[in-house]
Design a protein around this motif. Structure first.
Motif, mmCIF file in Angstrom:
data_model
loop_
_atom_site.group_PDB
_atom_site.id
_atom_site.type_symbol
_atom_site.label_atom_id
_atom_site.label_comp_id
_atom_site.label_asym_id
_atom_site.label_seq_id
_atom_site.Cartn_x
_atom_site.Cartn_y
_atom_site.Cartn_z
ATOM 1 N N VAL A 270 -23.369 14.002 -5.537
ATOM 2 C CA VAL A 270 -21.960 13.837 -5.884
ATOM 3 C C VAL A 270 -21.395 12.668 -5.084
ATOM 4 O O VAL A 270 -21.498 12.634 -3.857
ATOM 5 C CB VAL A 270 -21.160 15.122 -5.589
ATOM 6 C CG1 VAL A 270 -19.696 14.931 -5.971
ATOM 7 C CG2 VAL A 270 -21.765 16.305 -6.329
ATOM 8 N N THR A 272 -17.839 10.691 -4.276
ATOM 9 C CA THR A 272 -16.402 10.978 -4.304
ATOM 10 C C THR A 272 -15.624 9.781 -3.782
ATOM 11 O O THR A 272 -15.963 9.214 -2.734
ATOM 12 C CB THR A 272 -16.079 12.214 -3.453
ATOM 13 O OG1 THR A 272 -16.835 13.325 -3.939
ATOM 14 C CG2 THR A 272 -14.596 12.558 -3.522
ATOM 15 N N SER A 281 -21.030 13.040 -10.613
ATOM 16 C CA SER A 281 -22.308 13.548 -10.120
ATOM 17 C C SER A 281 -23.436 13.134 -11.047
ATOM 18 O O SER A 281 -23.224 12.817 -12.222
ATOM 19 C CB SER A 281 -22.281 15.075 -9.989
ATOM 20 O OG SER A 281 -22.173 15.681 -11.258
#
Length: 679
Positions: A270, A272, A281
């Motif tokens: 993932v 971010t 993801s």
């Protein structure tokens, strides 16, 4: 001229309206009035969206740049054009004094347009003469945060860019999954390369997280840079809008993971946005086989190396060595690391050896170890397994089951060898004695017989010889008290030792010892000075001819008996003072085993067993080899009887002498001293 714009905050793809307003403030008309607007690259003109306030309907774009598109009620004309290169233009034939109007068109914010202000300024001329530019109208593009983590780069318009793609992906590209299908060994590290694309309209940085879905428990994950080695600490970036970067997930399998022929391990990575929290993801998937790390243990004996797949040679040992009890034997071995990573291996026996035996795993320089230390992939190390059986261990075949195992992978290998204990036959008697006797007297001399064999001696002659005028007999001192009791019998063979091996079996058990008393009777007619030597001998051929003594040098003792006018009997006894503290003990004639550093207290008595005084009695003794006379710091000094000055003592480092004037019939002289065995 002046222009206005929509100053609202907008996003990529939004539509904005731009109005160019003109006004003639002079006293005469403005002829051939030209307005030009060059759009910023972040604005895309909307075709056929232009209108003129003096007419209805859109302005045509198919005409030439100076061709009339519309005419107002006053006869003024407008020519509108767009050159597909961001330049928009309109030409008014005349703007009468005091008249005003406007041209309006639309544009969209380009995809991927970076956040910030998009300015728009128009220029104007009248009959070719330049007039001041319009005011600057502006559109503010809001920050748009988006990202993609995938197996390829994603462009700002959402299309895939195959020029930047995962180098480790073994399945079809452009499916948002990075797959590795190569077979690996236990503990291997599997790389998965991903591509992070900044599809935002601003520069951004990213944090990375890994969520294990079904990789084996104990798998560790690390994110590293595109080089596959540099750890990613903190965030990835900053990454400008439209750019992409490669990162690699390293999944390290547990070293003790169960080997399997097929797998389907997955984990999610993932990414971010550090600035907005937006995330995306992708999936790491492993589909190869997990192979067992290889370890091979072999004997360093040509032709008998052994095979790790078969610990025994068809049920037989690979190597057999023979030894005597108490004698160490070495098995040279080699262990090879056939895995793909460095490893170390524990050394042990898979099957216990007999109680009292010792085992040492030694490097070639003799260092005792319990582990091989680190062996690189494909490397090997030699070591020796040194086995020492206990003294007196019976003849036997004993398996030596050698095991090496990896504490890391759990893999192991065994080799079964054998240690054969030889039969050892050796009986010994000690020690020579010398005694004095009066005519017609009797002397008893104590001897210790030891079975140093690793088998019981159930038959074998115990004989005496050498006496002519004197007579002798050999008694078994069954209770080892140093005197002949009424129940103790004459012996001439080991088979006279009742229950000496076990209940119901006569003889002398392996490692056991007994006391014999040699009693010599002198004739009453013997004259002082006469002496004879009696010999006690243990047979060399034992157990009815089945066994032969390997060391005959200790099979006989010689006892000398001298006739004296008086009758003085000399007796020497001892006990062990293990801590050399002068602690009292019980004196005995029996043989004692002493350790280096311990002390022995000796007592020597000269007893006058005759009927006349014994004059000028002297007791002299020499400390045994590897020992010196010791005082224990004053706690175990010599003692003498009768006490000084009736007696006198001379002590050196190794010799003790005592002198006694007269010993009356029935009385005795005594000397006690202590020696310490060398460390």
């Amino acid at each position: 001229a002046s222009g206005t714009g929509n100053n609202a905050i907008v996003d990529s793809g939004d539509e904005v309206t731009i109005t160019l307003t003109y006004s003639s403030t002079g006293l005469v008309s403005a002829n051939n009035y030209v307005v030009r607007d060059i759009l910023d690259g972040r604005l895309n003109y909307v075709a056929n969206s232009a209108t003129w306030s003096d007419a209805t309907g859109p302005l045509g774009e198919a005409n030439a740049a100076n061709a009339t598109d519309q005419t107002n009620g006053g006869g003024q004309t407008i020519a509108w054009s767009y050159d597909n290169a961001q330049t928009l233009q309109f030409i008014l034939s005349e703007v009468p004094s005091g008249r005003s109007g406007s041209v309006t068109f639309k544009a969209t914010i380009a995809d991927g347009a970076p956040a910030g202000i998009i300015p728009n300024t128009a220029t104007q001329t009248v009959d070719g003469a330049a007039f001041p530019d319009s005011n600057t109208a502006s559109v503010t593009v809001d920050e748009q945060f988006s990202l993609e983590i995938d197996d390829t780069k994603i462009n700002l318009d959402g299309t895939r860019d195959g020029t930047v793609a995962s180098a480790t992906d073994t399945d079809a590209a452009a499916n948002d999954v990075v797959t590795d299908n190569a077979d690996v060994y236990q503990g291997a590290t599997i790389p998965f390369e991903f591509v992070i694309s900044n599809t935002s309209n601003v520069t951004d940085s990213y944090t990375l997280d890994v969520n294990n879905v079904d990789f084996p428990a104990g798998t560790t994950f690390r994110m590293v840079a595109e080089d596959g080695a540099t750890p990613i600490v903190g965030t990835v970036g900053p990454l400008v809008s439209g750019d992409a970067v490669k990162v690699t997930l390293l999944a390290t399998l547990p070293t003790d993971v169960t080997p399997v022929p097929t797998t389907e391990y997955t984990a999610n990575v993932v990414a971010t946005s550090e600035n907005s929290g937006t995330f995306d993801s992708s999936t790491a998937e492993y589909t190869g086989a997990v192979l067992a790390s290889a370890i091979d243990l072999e004997n360093k004996v040509a032709g008998s190396e052994g095979d790790g797949a078969a610990p025994t040679n068809g049920g037989l040992p690979w190597v057999t060595q023979t030894t005597d009890p108490g004698v160490a034997v070495s098995f040279p071995m080699n262990v090879e690391n056939g895995g793909t990573t460095s490893d170390s291996f524990n050394l042990e026996l898979a099957q216990a050896i007999p109680a009292g035996w010792t085992v040492e795993f030694q490097t070639l320089d003799g260092t005792v170890v319990s582990n091989t230390g680190t062996i690189p992939a494909g490397g090997s190390k030699d070591f020796n397994v040194v086995i020492t059986p206990t003294e007196g261990y019976p003849p036997s075949d004993n398996p030596i089951d050698i095991l090496v195992s990896s504490a890391v992978t759990g893999q192991s290998d065994r080799i079964v060898n054998q240690l054969t204990i030889n039969k050892v036959v050796d009986v010994a008697i000690e020690a020579d004695q010398e005694a004095q006797a009066a005519p017609g007297g009797i002397v008893d001399m104590v001897h210790t017989v030891t079975n140093n064999s690793n088998v019981a001696i159930t038959e074998g002659a115990i004989s005496q010889s050498g006496l002519t005028d004197f007579s002798g007999a050999i008694y078994w001192d069954a209770n080892q008290n140093g005197v002949i009791d009424a129940t103790e019998v004459i012996v001439d063979n080991f088979d006279d030792l009742v229950d000496g091996v076990a209940a119901g079996t006569n003889g002398l058990a392996a490692g056991d010892q007994i006391s014999l008393i040699y009693r010599v009777q002198t004739p009453s007619s013997a004259t002082p000075g006469l002496s004879e030597i009696g010999t006690i001998a243990l047979a060399n051929t034992l157990n009815a001819g089945a066994d032969i003594d390997v060391d005959t040098a200790d099979n006989a003792v010689n006892d000398k008996v001298v006739i004296v006018s008086g009758d003085v009997t000399l007796t020497k006894m001892q006990y062990i003072d293990p801590l050399c503290t002068g602690a009292p003990g019980t004196f005995t004639k029996n043989r004692l085993d002493v350790e280096p550093g311990q002390c022995i207290r000796y007592q020597i008595e000269a007893e006058n067993t005759g009927t006349t005084n014994a004059g000028n009695v002297r007791i002299r003794d020499v400390a045994p080899a590897y020992s010196t006379i010791h005082t224990c710091g004053g706690a175990c000094t010599y003692s003498v009887y009768p006490a000084e000055p009736a007696s006198s003592v001379t002590i050196t480092g190794t010799t003790a002498d005592s002198f006694h004037n007269t010993v009356l019939p029935g009385d005795f002289a005594r000397l006690e001293f202590t020696v310490k065995v060398s460390e």
